[in-house]
Design an enzyme around this catalytic site. Structure first.
Site, PDB file in Angstrom:
ATOM      1  N   PRO A  36       1.192  10.851  -3.538  1.00  0.00           N
ATOM      2  CA  PRO A  36       1.970  10.405  -2.372  1.00  0.00           C
ATOM      3  C   PRO A  36       1.708   8.936  -2.054  1.00  0.00           C
ATOM      4  O   PRO A  36       0.623   8.429  -2.347  1.00  0.00           O
ATOM      5  CB  PRO A  36       1.449  11.301  -1.238  1.00  0.00           C
ATOM      6  CG  PRO A  36       0.119  11.806  -1.697  1.00  0.00           C
ATOM      7  CD  PRO A  36       0.135  11.816  -3.190  1.00  0.00           C
ATOM      8  N   ASP A  37       2.705   8.265  -1.454  1.00  0.00           N
ATOM      9  CA  ASP A  37       2.419   6.908  -0.965  1.00  0.00           C
ATOM     10  C   ASP A  37       1.776   7.031   0.414  1.00  0.00           C
ATOM     11  O   ASP A  37       1.365   8.134   0.823  1.00  0.00           O
ATOM     12  CB  ASP A  37       3.673   6.023  -1.004  1.00  0.00           C
ATOM     13  CG  ASP A  37       4.744   6.451  -0.019  1.00  0.00           C
ATOM     14  OD1 ASP A  37       4.493   7.351   0.808  1.00  0.00           O
ATOM     15  OD2 ASP A  37       5.862   5.891  -0.067  1.00  0.00           O
ATOM     16  N   PHE A  38       1.658   5.941   1.137  1.00  0.00           N
ATOM     17  CA  PHE A  38       0.939   5.984   2.414  1.00  0.00           C
ATOM     18  C   PHE A  38       1.862   6.151   3.609  1.00  0.00           C
ATOM     19  O   PHE A  38       1.606   6.948   4.502  1.00  0.00           O
ATOM     20  CB  PHE A  38       0.097   4.697   2.580  1.00  0.00           C
ATOM     21  CG  PHE A  38      -0.989   4.592   1.565  1.00  0.00           C
ATOM     22  CD1 PHE A  38      -2.230   5.169   1.785  1.00  0.00           C
ATOM     23  CD2 PHE A  38      -0.769   3.964   0.352  1.00  0.00           C
ATOM     24  CE1 PHE A  38      -3.223   5.126   0.828  1.00  0.00           C
ATOM     25  CE2 PHE A  38      -1.763   3.908  -0.615  1.00  0.00           C
ATOM     26  CZ  PHE A  38      -2.991   4.480  -0.371  1.00  0.00           C
ATOM     27  N   ARG A  39       2.962   5.370   3.614  1.00  0.00           N
ATOM     28  CA  ARG A  39       3.721   5.230   4.862  1.00  0.00           C
ATOM     29  C   ARG A  39       5.091   5.875   4.872  1.00  0.00           C
ATOM     30  O   ARG A  39       5.773   5.811   5.899  1.00  0.00           O
ATOM     31  CB  ARG A  39       3.836   3.736   5.217  1.00  0.00           C
ATOM     32  CG  ARG A  39       2.481   3.125   5.506  1.00  0.00           C
ATOM     33  CD  ARG A  39       2.504   1.640   5.831  1.00  0.00           C
ATOM     34  NE  ARG A  39       1.135   1.178   6.061  1.00  0.00           N
ATOM     35  CZ  ARG A  39       0.265   0.906   5.094  1.00  0.00           C
ATOM     36  NH1 ARG A  39       0.629   0.979   3.828  1.00  0.00           N
ATOM     37  NH2 ARG A  39      -0.963   0.517   5.384  1.00  0.00           N
ATOM     38  N   ASN A 110      -2.699  -0.318  -6.193  1.00  0.00           N
ATOM     39  CA  ASN A 110      -2.998   1.092  -6.449  1.00  0.00           C
ATOM     40  C   ASN A 110      -4.375   1.279  -7.066  1.00  0.00           C
ATOM     41  O   ASN A 110      -4.835   0.452  -7.854  1.00  0.00           O
ATOM     42  CB  ASN A 110      -1.912   1.689  -7.338  1.00  0.00           C
ATOM     43  CG  ASN A 110      -0.553   1.616  -6.673  1.00  0.00           C
ATOM     44  OD1 ASN A 110      -0.478   1.426  -5.460  1.00  0.00           O
ATOM     45  ND2 ASN A 110       0.504   1.742  -7.445  1.00  0.00           N
ATOM     46  N   ASP A 112      -5.065   4.190  -8.678  1.00  0.00           N
ATOM     47  CA  ASP A 112      -4.920   5.347  -9.561  1.00  0.00           C
ATOM     48  C   ASP A 112      -5.114   5.019 -11.036  1.00  0.00           C
ATOM     49  O   ASP A 112      -5.102   5.914 -11.882  1.00  0.00           O
ATOM     50  CB  ASP A 112      -3.556   6.023  -9.335  1.00  0.00           C
ATOM     51  CG  ASP A 112      -2.381   5.048  -9.463  1.00  0.00           C
ATOM     52  OD1 ASP A 112      -2.439   4.136 -10.299  1.00  0.00           O
ATOM     53  OD2 ASP A 112      -1.390   5.222  -8.721  1.00  0.00           O
ATOM     54  N   HIS A 129      -7.033  -3.772  -4.796  1.00  0.00           N
ATOM     55  CA  HIS A 129      -7.769  -2.891  -3.877  1.00  0.00           C
ATOM     56  C   HIS A 129      -8.822  -2.072  -4.612  1.00  0.00           C
ATOM     57  O   HIS A 129      -9.222  -1.001  -4.158  1.00  0.00           O
ATOM     58  CB  HIS A 129      -6.783  -1.985  -3.114  1.00  0.00           C
ATOM     59  CG  HIS A 129      -5.914  -2.758  -2.158  1.00  0.00           C
ATOM     60  ND1 HIS A 129      -4.808  -2.232  -1.531  1.00  0.00           N
ATOM     61  CD2 HIS A 129      -5.998  -4.043  -1.720  1.00  0.00           C
ATOM     62  CE1 HIS A 129      -4.250  -3.161  -0.752  1.00  0.00           C
ATOM     63  NE2 HIS A 129      -4.945  -4.264  -0.856  1.00  0.00           N
TER      64      HIS A 129
HETATM   65  P1  OAD Z   1       3.260   2.218   1.369  1.00  0.00           P
HETATM   66  O1  OAD Z   1       3.228   3.705   1.497  1.00  0.00           O
HETATM   67  O2  OAD Z   1       3.004   1.422   2.586  1.00  0.00           O
HETATM   68  O3  OAD Z   1       4.686   1.769   0.806  1.00  0.00           O
HETATM   69  C1  OAD Z   1       5.258   2.386  -0.321  1.00  0.00           C
HETATM   70  C2  OAD Z   1       6.675   1.867  -0.479  1.00  0.00           C
HETATM   71  O4  OAD Z   1       7.215   2.402  -1.678  1.00  0.00           O
HETATM   72  C3  OAD Z   1       7.602   2.260   0.658  1.00  0.00           C
HETATM   73  O5  OAD Z   1       8.377   1.123   1.029  1.00  0.00           O
HETATM   74  C4  OAD Z   1       8.477   3.357   0.038  1.00  0.00           C
HETATM   75  O6  OAD Z   1       9.796   3.369   0.564  1.00  0.00           O
HETATM   76  C5  OAD Z   1       8.496   2.940  -1.405  1.00  0.00           C
HETATM   77  N1  OAD Z   1       8.688   4.031  -2.359  1.00  0.00           N
HETATM   78  C6  OAD Z   1       8.157   5.283  -2.359  1.00  0.00           C
HETATM   79  N2  OAD Z   1       8.532   5.969  -3.442  1.00  0.00           N
HETATM   80  C7  OAD Z   1       9.339   5.142  -4.161  1.00  0.00           C
HETATM   81  C8  OAD Z   1      10.057   5.253  -5.389  1.00  0.00           C
HETATM   82  N3  OAD Z   1      10.033   6.355  -6.129  1.00  0.00           N
HETATM   83  N4  OAD Z   1      10.780   4.180  -5.806  1.00  0.00           N
HETATM   84  C9  OAD Z   1      10.831   3.040  -5.073  1.00  0.00           C
HETATM   85  N5  OAD Z   1      10.176   2.877  -3.915  1.00  0.00           N
HETATM   86  C10 OAD Z   1       9.435   3.902  -3.470  1.00  0.00           C
HETATM   87  O7  OAD Z   1       2.262   1.845   0.169  1.00  0.00           O
HETATM   88  P2  OAD Z   1       1.660   0.407  -0.195  1.00  0.00           P
HETATM   89  O8  OAD Z   1       2.609  -0.665   0.164  1.00  0.00           O
HETATM   90  O9  OAD Z   1       1.193   0.496  -1.590  1.00  0.00           O
HETATM   91  O10 OAD Z   1      -4.644   0.158   1.099  1.00  0.00           O
HETATM   92  O11 OAD Z   1       0.418   0.374   0.782  1.00  0.00           O
HETATM   93  C11 OAD Z   1      -0.430  -0.735   0.783  1.00  0.00           C
HETATM   94  C12 OAD Z   1      -1.844  -0.366   1.111  1.00  0.00           C
HETATM   95  O12 OAD Z   1      -1.895   0.383   2.324  1.00  0.00           O
HETATM   96  C13 OAD Z   1      -2.514   0.545   0.119  1.00  0.00           C
HETATM   97  O13 OAD Z   1      -3.016  -0.129  -1.026  1.00  0.00           O
HETATM   98  C14 OAD Z   1      -3.626   1.155   0.918  1.00  0.00           C
HETATM   99  C15 OAD Z   1      -2.885   1.430   2.185  1.00  0.00           C
HETATM  100  O14 OAD Z   1      -3.651   1.442   3.335  1.00  0.00           O
HETATM  101  C16 OAD Z   1      -5.920   0.507   1.302  1.00  0.00           C
HETATM  102  O15 OAD Z   1      -6.246   1.657   1.397  1.00  0.00           O
HETATM  103  C17 OAD Z   1      -6.871  -0.612   1.418  1.00  0.00           C
END
Ligand code: OAD
Length: 270
Positions: A36-39, A110, A112, A129
């Site tokens: 999963p992503d974060f936000r 990432n 991972d 990170h």
């Molecule tokens: P976010 O979860 O903030 O953002 C992920 C982005 O990817 C969002 O804009 C989604 O819309 C998009 N997304 C998801 N699935 C997708 C797909 N299949 N194709 C295209 N876009 C997609 O994650 P990050 O920006 O990576 O840090 O978050 C940054 C940092 O916040 C992480 O490294 C982590 C977190 O807190 C630490 O833990 C220090």
């Protein structure tokens, strides 16, 4: 760029003007691998941490919170531990950039390690990170055995340093910690960028997000994401390609004549 679309980007990438491509990756490039992503509302990690009883979601990655209560992180780490996930076509696309001598640096947020597993050359990757590759005591910084930490995480048992009994954690960067030296050393290279491709990140976390501002004003910037992010779209040669990144890189790959190669190389990661 002739236009603000994938075909124009591909045309530019095949010209002599485009030699150094920089890539910035975020959690969105690994969601199709099952991480999963974060936000993202609903599916993002920060929306699904209720069971960990955190005061607020980001606390799970805050060093001061971890010092007092390491268990939530250990619980989450068990789910995120590398080894059980396969790279996505987007990771393979970055590898093709390297194969075609276009990739200068892939900055990734990432942890991972899927870039490495997709065979992007190690010297082209900056894990901004950190990653699960090494682990240290957070007090005396003594290294800790990887197998032992992995076993502890599997059992949701907190690991302690053999020397000072401090808490041990993988070398992933928490809020409140500095980014790796390699990140800071590599940032100035962005001034030589001919193209920046930003994929799968909300660009909400600094200093990583600020990298988009370090490329020259006339350097085309491409955002491949489900939603708009940062200020990409404001400059004349910014291109926003909204959609699932695996679909968009396949479209871009096809425009570059790499369609078969992309599928062939991705198949090798299975
Ligand atoms: P976010 O979860 O903030 O953002 C992920 C982005 O990817 C969002 O804009 C989604 O819309 C998009 N997304 C998801 N699935 C997708 C797909 N299949 N194709 C295209 N876009 C997609 O994650 P990050 O920006 O990576 O840090 O978050 C940054 C940092 O916040 C992480 O490294 C982590 C977190 O807190 C630490 O833990 C220090």
């Amino acid at each position: 760029l002739v236009g603000r679309d994938a075909v124009s980007v591909a045309e530019y990438m095949q010209s002599d003007d485009c030699r150094k491509v920089f890539v910035m990756l975020g959690a969105g490039v690994s969601t199709s691998a099952g991480i999963p992503d974060f936000r993202s509302p609903g599916t993002g990690l920060y929306h699904n941490l209720a069971k960990l009883n955190l005061p607020y979601p980001e606390a799970v990655f805050e060093i001061n919170y971890f010092r007092n209560n390491p268990l939530p992180f250990y619980t989450l780490a068990r789910e995120l531990y590398p080894g059980k996930f396969r790279p996505t076509p987007t990771h393979t696309f970055v590898k093709l950039l390297a194969d075609h001598k276009l990739l200068d640096t892939c900055f990734t947020q990432n942890i991972d390690t899927l870039e490495r597993q997709a065979n992007v050359p190690g010297h082209r990757i900056v894990e901004a990170h950190g990653s699960f590759a090494d682990q240290h005591c957070i007090e005396c910084h003594r290294p800790f055995d990887g197998q032992r930490l992995r076993a502890a995480i599997e059992k949701s048992q907190v690991a302690h340093c053999d020397k000072c009994k401090g808490l041990v954690k993988p070398d992933i960067v928490f809020f409140g910690e500095s980014l790796p030296a390699l990140f800071h050393q590599t940032v100035p290279k962005l001034r030589e960028a001919d193209l920046l491709i930003v994929i799968g990140t909300s660009l909400k976390v600094n200093p990583f997000a600020a990298l988009t501002g370090f490329v020259p004003d006339d350097c085309p910037r491409v955002l491949i994401n489900m939603e708009r992010a940062g200020d990409i779209g404001r400059r004349a040669d910014d291109v926003v390609l909204l959609g699932r990144c695996d679909d968009v890189v396949r479209e871009l790959g096809a425009a570059l004549g790499w369609a078969d190669e992309l599928e062939r190389e991705w198949a090798k990661t299975d």
